[in-house]
Every structure is written in structure tokens, then in C-alpha cells.
Design an enzyme around this catalytic site. Sequence first.
Site, PDB file in Angstrom:
ATOM      1  CE1 TYR A 144      19.526   8.692 -34.505  1.00 21.26           C
ATOM      2  CE2 TYR A 144      21.972   8.305 -35.124  1.00 21.26           C
ATOM      3  CZ  TYR A 144      20.986   8.825 -35.167  1.00 21.26           C
ATOM      4  OH  TYR A 144      20.649  10.017 -34.406  1.00 21.26           O
TER       5      TYR A 144
ATOM      6  CE  LYS B  30      12.410   6.787 -33.496  1.00 22.07           C
ATOM      7  NZ  LYS B  30      12.066   8.007 -34.318  1.00 22.07           N
TER       8      LYS B  30
ATOM      9  CG  ASP C 269      17.757   1.810 -29.760  1.00 23.90           C
ATOM     10  OD1 ASP C 269      18.822   2.291 -30.442  1.00 23.90           O
ATOM     11  OD2 ASP C 269      16.587   1.975 -29.707  1.00 23.90           O
TER      12      ASP C 269
HETATM   13  P1  KE4 Z   1      15.977  10.100 -30.578  1.00 23.47           P
HETATM   14  O1  KE4 Z   1      16.814  10.536 -29.317  1.00 23.47           O
HETATM   15  O2  KE4 Z   1      15.788  11.037 -31.969  1.00 23.47           O
HETATM   16  O3  KE4 Z   1      14.595  10.473 -29.861  1.00 23.47           O
HETATM   17  O4  KE4 Z   1      16.496   8.462 -30.814  1.00 23.47           O
HETATM   18  C1  KE4 Z   1      17.318   7.943 -31.610  1.00 23.47           C
HETATM   19  C2  KE4 Z   1      17.004   7.129 -31.726  1.00 23.47           C
HETATM   20  C3  KE4 Z   1      17.738   5.489 -31.077  1.00 23.47           C
HETATM   21  N1  KE4 Z   1      17.298   4.331 -31.481  1.00 23.47           N
HETATM   22  C4  KE4 Z   1      16.598   4.449 -33.191  1.00 23.47           C
HETATM   23  C5  KE4 Z   1      16.282   2.757 -32.899  1.00 23.47           C
HETATM   24  C6  KE4 Z   1      16.010   5.088 -33.325  1.00 23.47           C
HETATM   25  O5  KE4 Z   1      15.148   5.210 -34.565  1.00 23.47           O
HETATM   26  C7  KE4 Z   1      16.189   7.011 -32.908  1.00 23.47           C
HETATM   27  C8  KE4 Z   1      15.646   8.005 -34.196  1.00 23.47           C
HETATM   28  N2  KE4 Z   1      15.258   7.637 -35.782  1.00 23.47           N
HETATM   29  C9  KE4 Z   1      15.383   8.227 -35.840  1.00 23.47           C
HETATM   30  C10 KE4 Z   1      15.737   8.025 -37.429  1.00 23.47           C
HETATM   31  N3  KE4 Z   1      15.699   6.758 -37.587  1.00 23.47           N
HETATM   32  C11 KE4 Z   1      14.857   9.578 -36.455  1.00 23.47           C
HETATM   33  C12 KE4 Z   1      14.438  10.477 -37.059  1.00 23.47           C
HETATM   34  C13 KE4 Z   1      15.632  11.405 -37.154  1.00 23.47           C
HETATM   35  O6  KE4 Z   1      16.911  11.739 -36.040  1.00 23.47           O
HETATM   36  O7  KE4 Z   1      14.856  13.032 -37.021  1.00 23.47           O
END
Ligand code: KE4
Length: 422
Positions: A142, A265, A237
Site C-alpha cells: 500500500y 510518519k 516506499d
Molecule cells: P499517509 O498518506 O497515510 O500519510 O501514508 C500512506 C502510506 C504510504 N506508504 C505506506 C507504506 C504506508 O503504510 C502508508 C500509510 N499506512 C497506513 C497503515 N499502514 C496508515 C494508517 C491509516 O491509513 O490510517
Amino acid sequence: MTDSTELNAKARELIPGGVNSPVRSCRSVGTEPLFIRQGYGSRIVTVEGKEMIDFVLSWGPLLLGHAHPEVLRAAHEALDRGSSFGAPCTGELDLAELIIDALPGVEMVRLVNSGTEASMSAIRAARAYTGRNKVLKFQGNYHGHVDSLLAQAGSGMATLSIPGTPGVPEDTVKDTLIAPYNDVQAVRDIFAEHGKDIAALILEPVAGNMGTVLPQAEFLSELRRITREYGAQLIFDEVITGFRVAYSGAQGYFGVTPDLTCLGKIIGGGFPVGAVGGHREIMEIFAPSGGVYQAGTLAGNPVAMASGAATLRTLARMDYAELERRTREFASELQQILSSQAGPIHLNCIGSLFTLFFTPDPVTDFASAQKTDTSLYGSFYRQMREYDIYLSPANFECTFTSFAHSDEDLHTALEAAKKVRL
Ligand code: KE4
């Protein structure tokens, strides 16, 4: 209203599903979310005043734990000077320099507001830089809710994609190719067929969104070799792994240097920050130095920059190897405790993140991750929450430790797990 149940009811009236990000809904673990009032160190406190040991840590950003004094001080000092200017501030240079100094593959960086924006911008840069359109990603990875990456393997032709969600037109994913994670031969075959049209291969160098799944030996180095052979950009990523598995990220941990890196993050220390970084030649492609448009009203926000820079400066002094040792020991003991009840459980662990899969078989890709018994995980989650242990409310996520988790915290969580009945 001081009760999560009442607040959830009100939230569902105001916000779709009552949450601003789906995984927080706790639907996959058969319960409702708790409203959180406060956090400090390894702890969070619900609106009911229930103190819990937190192993979610805002889904990864809080590697120093909640409300770290040096982070709070930096953010307060910045906020006292104003919240946003929409103009350059020195905090952007501070955070950019810390990221560039830490990551082997980053010579320049563009700061954005989320991991989604980072991966979206990285894909756009790779397409412009190569003049190609196709992008290869992996099942179970993701990269944020970027339309062209919200794709899943089409039935039959596993390589070609279909939209992974309503609202994404089939045309939008027609250039998105998909391979199973850790399957180097599938990647070789895809490049043999499409190589001259592939702008980029994007992956989580350690997967965190199908649960924690580690790259198998040579996987990353082979992807580096194949992308170089075909002139495609290799995008790591590192939104989860950046400054988490090592201060130098997965690229430092495994010694494989990507062309582009997506971050999020941890680099915001709890504030909304993302970043796309890479070698100078490709990064100069972003407007206004180059022609690729990319922008953001609050990109480089001074308060977020101060929080992120204070976080990275503090992390630079921390002992990652010791945290990995403690995390691995904790996760292994958890695995043993639960296996005595639920039968063999598979554990994947690296750095300060891990996932317990309720399946006896190794988990190396999306298909094997799907074998986990999510109802058992749900029962585990709900019981541990009753014992004031706050785990990820989804089995296909990571559980995180932090530098704020004491040995006593980990011991308390293990004692709670001994009381779980599966
Ligand atoms: P954000 O747009 O949520 O800041 O990042 C997206 C993203 C991109 N790449 C990776 C590997 C990620 O894990 C994420 C976001 N992770 C999720 C759950 N693993 C965040 C939690 C959520 O979606 O509320």
C-alpha cells in the site's frame, strides 16, 4: 459525553464511518474504536480515563513515544512564532538536511503533507524522467490512496490490474502492473515483456500493509539490478520503514539504494509530513526547477518541520540495535505464549515492528498472509484491549514498539497475553 460509545455514535453522524481513516474503525477486529484523550511515553489515555500501553503509536510516527519533551519543546517554540507562512522557513532546511544526511539514496528532497502525496509525486517524477507510463507494484503493498496505485491483480492475467476500489476508472490502472511480493521471476518476466515501457517499480522494502513481510534474500538487490538493466526508476516506499528499521531506513539496513524514496510518519514526529527524495538529476525535475508540477499549501509547515527535525535529531542518538533486540525477544515470547493456545503462529519481525500471523505457515507474500485466521486475531485484540494493551486493530498491519517502551511495559503485555483465551 465522556464515553467512547456515545462519541462513536455522534462521530458516525458527522464523519463517514465515524473515522477519518478506515483502519481506525476497528471493524476488522469486531469492536468499536476508543476515543483517545492524551498520550505520554508508551501510554495513551482514553476519554474514559483508561490508561493503556500503546503498540500502534499513531501507526508508526511515534518511535520516540508520545509527547517526547524535545519534540514538544521544538513544536511549541515554532508555534509561538506563528503556525504557517506559505513561504520558505529555516525549519524546511533543517529537516531536509537531516533526511539527506541519513539516507544513502537521497541527495535532494521535496517535503509534502503525507505518504500518499510522497508516492504520488514519486510516480509522476519517474514517469516524466523516463518518458514512460507503466508502473510495477506488488500485491499487498500500500502506497497511500493514489488512484493509479489502488489497483489489484486482475483475475487470470495476474500481471494486469483492475481497480482496487470503486471510483477509480479502469483506464487509471491500465498502466499499473502487479507481481507477487518476493517473486523475482515474476518481475523478470514482466520486465522481459514490458521493460521498455516501465517508468518505475515501487515497493515497500519491508512490507507493512499485509502485516509485516520481509524481503527474502537477494529480492531487493535483484530489483535494483533489473530496474537498472531496463532503465526504470526503483522507488522505495519507506513511509513505514524510514528511520524505523534503521536510522538509514531499509535502504541502509539492506544496503540497496533506490532512485527515489517516499517518506512519512516518523519524519513528522506526529505532525502531517511526507517527503519524496532521490538523486539530484531526478529531483530537479520538480517545478519550479523542472517541469513536473507538484505543490502543497502547508508543505514545509514550520511547526511540523520543527517536530520532525527534533524527532530525527533525537533518533540519531538512539540505539536501534538494542531496540530491535528487545522487540524481537518480546515478539518471540508473545508468539510462544499464543502458540501454546492457538497452535503454531508465524511471526515476522524486523527493527521495532512485527506481525503475528495466526497460521503455521511462513508468510512471504500477500497470498500466504491471507491464510492468517483474522477472527483469532480479532479475539486476541479485543482481550488484550480489556487488559489495557492497545494493539493494531487489524491483522494486516504492523505492531510497533518504541524507545519509550520500558522492560516493564513489555513484561506487562506478556502477562496480559498469558490471560488471553483463544
Ligand atoms: P499517509 O498518506 O497515510 O500519510 O501514508 C500512506 C502510506 C504510504 N506508504 C505506506 C507504506 C504506508 O503504510 C502508508 C500509510 N499506512 C497506513 C497503515 N499502514 C496508515 C494508517 C491509516 O491509513 O490510517
